[in-house]
Enzyme design. Structure first.
Site, PDB file in Angstrom:
ATOM      1  CG  ASP A  50       5.163   0.735   3.388  1.00  0.00           C
ATOM      2  OD1 ASP A  50       5.505  -0.408   3.759  1.00  0.00           O
ATOM      3  OD2 ASP A  50       4.285   1.398   3.981  1.00  0.00           O
ATOM      4  CG  HIS A  51       8.670   2.365   5.925  1.00  0.00           C
ATOM      5  ND1 HIS A  51       7.807   3.149   5.183  1.00  0.00           N
ATOM      6  CD2 HIS A  51       8.208   2.413   7.195  1.00  0.00           C
ATOM      7  CE1 HIS A  51       6.875   3.641   5.975  1.00  0.00           C
ATOM      8  NE2 HIS A  51       7.095   3.222   7.198  1.00  0.00           N
ATOM      9  CB  CYS A  55       2.191  -1.183   3.094  1.00  0.00           C
ATOM     10  SG  CYS A  55       0.447  -1.475   3.443  1.00  0.00           S
ATOM     11  N   GLY A  56       2.958  -2.359   5.644  1.00  0.00           N
ATOM     12  CA  GLY A  56       2.974  -2.995   6.963  1.00  0.00           C
ATOM     13  C   GLY A  56       1.829  -3.981   7.146  1.00  0.00           C
ATOM     14  CB  THR A  57      -1.715  -3.611   7.485  1.00  0.00           C
ATOM     15  OG1 THR A  57      -1.953  -2.471   6.637  1.00  0.00           O
ATOM     16  CG2 THR A  57      -1.411  -3.149   8.902  1.00  0.00           C
ATOM     17  CG  HIS A  72     -14.939 -16.502  -7.543  1.00  0.00           C
ATOM     18  ND1 HIS A  72     -15.808 -16.766  -6.509  1.00  0.00           N
ATOM     19  CD2 HIS A  72     -14.842 -17.663  -8.259  1.00  0.00           C
ATOM     20  CE1 HIS A  72     -16.224 -18.039  -6.584  1.00  0.00           C
ATOM     21  NE2 HIS A  72     -15.639 -18.601  -7.635  1.00  0.00           N
ATOM     22  NE  ARG A  82       5.897  -2.272  10.092  1.00  0.00           N
ATOM     23  CZ  ARG A  82       5.825  -0.960   9.909  1.00  0.00           C
ATOM     24  NH1 ARG A  82       4.657  -0.340  10.005  1.00  0.00           N
ATOM     25  NH2 ARG A  82       6.908  -0.272   9.612  1.00  0.00           N
ATOM     26  NE  ARG A  90     -21.392 -17.922 -10.165  1.00  0.00           N
ATOM     27  CZ  ARG A  90     -20.735 -19.083 -10.213  1.00  0.00           C
ATOM     28  NH1 ARG A  90     -20.568 -19.693 -11.387  1.00  0.00           N
ATOM     29  NH2 ARG A  90     -20.230 -19.630  -9.135  1.00  0.00           N
ATOM     30  CG  HIS A  91     -16.834 -15.745 -11.147  1.00  0.00           C
ATOM     31  ND1 HIS A  91     -17.415 -15.516  -9.919  1.00  0.00           N
ATOM     32  CD2 HIS A  91     -16.892 -17.090 -11.350  1.00  0.00           C
ATOM     33  CE1 HIS A  91     -17.793 -16.669  -9.395  1.00  0.00           C
ATOM     34  NE2 HIS A  91     -17.492 -17.635 -10.247  1.00  0.00           N
ATOM     35  NE  ARG A 135     -21.747 -12.692  -9.537  1.00  0.00           N
ATOM     36  CZ  ARG A 135     -21.864 -13.942  -9.115  1.00  0.00           C
ATOM     37  NH1 ARG A 135     -20.796 -14.619  -8.710  1.00  0.00           N
ATOM     38  NH2 ARG A 135     -23.042 -14.529  -9.089  1.00  0.00           N
TER      39      ARG A 135
HETATM   40  C1  RB5 Z   1       3.631   2.600   7.610  1.00  0.00           C
HETATM   41  O1  RB5 Z   1       4.036   2.880   8.919  1.00  0.00           O
HETATM   42  C2  RB5 Z   1       2.322   1.828   7.629  1.00  0.00           C
HETATM   43  O2  RB5 Z   1       1.287   2.689   7.957  1.00  0.00           O
HETATM   44  C3  RB5 Z   1       2.081   1.178   6.292  1.00  0.00           C
HETATM   45  O3  RB5 Z   1       3.113   0.305   5.997  1.00  0.00           O
HETATM   46  C4  RB5 Z   1       0.805   0.371   6.145  1.00  0.00           C
HETATM   47  O4  RB5 Z   1       0.666  -0.560   7.178  1.00  0.00           O
HETATM   48  C5  RB5 Z   1      -0.426   1.134   5.907  1.00  0.00           C
HETATM   49  O5  RB5 Z   1      -1.503   0.587   5.704  1.00  0.00           O
END
Ligand code: RB5
Length: 146
Positions: A9-10, A66-68, A99, A110, A133-134, A137
């Site tokens: 994403d952005h 994505c950001g996170t 695993h 970010r 075993r993996h 699972r």
């Molecule tokens: C977008 O602003 C942000 O929410 C997205 O990139 C992400 O971090 C969501 O988990």
């Protein structure tokens, strides 16, 4: 040539460009689904697009950002047949291949990582699934899909 599908994403435009360059340096063909723009897009849409592409077959793995890395990995893990691992260091990148053998790994554009994303990608790529075993699972995870 091994193929990788990549989408973001952005919140991860610059990171995705780095990942694409690194994978190409390592000899992968990268099918890049974007976005390469700063305008807002919804990460569940990018996850869906990339997972549907992956499920057509022929991909070694996929990368979602994505950001996170959190939202896009949660979305990918809702899709039947997909396992997406959100990794945060070289150790978890290596261990998830050994695993969990995920179809996708996810990163956040970010996030300030201690290990570089390139090193995490290398740790993932250079590790091998251990099976045994993996696999049992993983089969149980698949059974949770119903
Ligand atoms: C977008 O602003 C942000 O929410 C997205 O990139 C992400 O971090 C969501 O988990």
């Amino acid at each position: 040539m091994s193929k990788v599908v990549l989408a973001n994403d952005h919140g991860a435009v610059a990171l995705a460009a780095r990942i694409k360059a690194h994978l190409e340096e390592r000899g992968y063909e990268v099918v890049y689904l974007g976005t390469d723009k700063e305008e807002s897009v919804d990460y569940p849409d990018k996850a869906k697009e990339a997972c549907e592409e992956y499920l057509k077959g022929g991909y070694e793995f996929g990368v979602l950002c994505c950001g996170t890395g959190i939202g896009i990995s949660i979305a990918a893990n809702k899709i039947h047949g997909i396992r997406c691992a959100l990794v945060g260091d070289k150790f978890s990148a290596e261990m998830t291949k050994r695993h969990n053998n995920p179809s996708f790994i996810a990163f956040g554009g970010r996030v300030a990582y201690h290990d570089s994303v390139e090193d995490m990608l290398d740790a993932f790529i250079d590790a091998s699934f251990e099976g045994g075993r993996h696999q049992k699972r993983i089969d149980k995870i698949t059974a949770l899909e119903g």
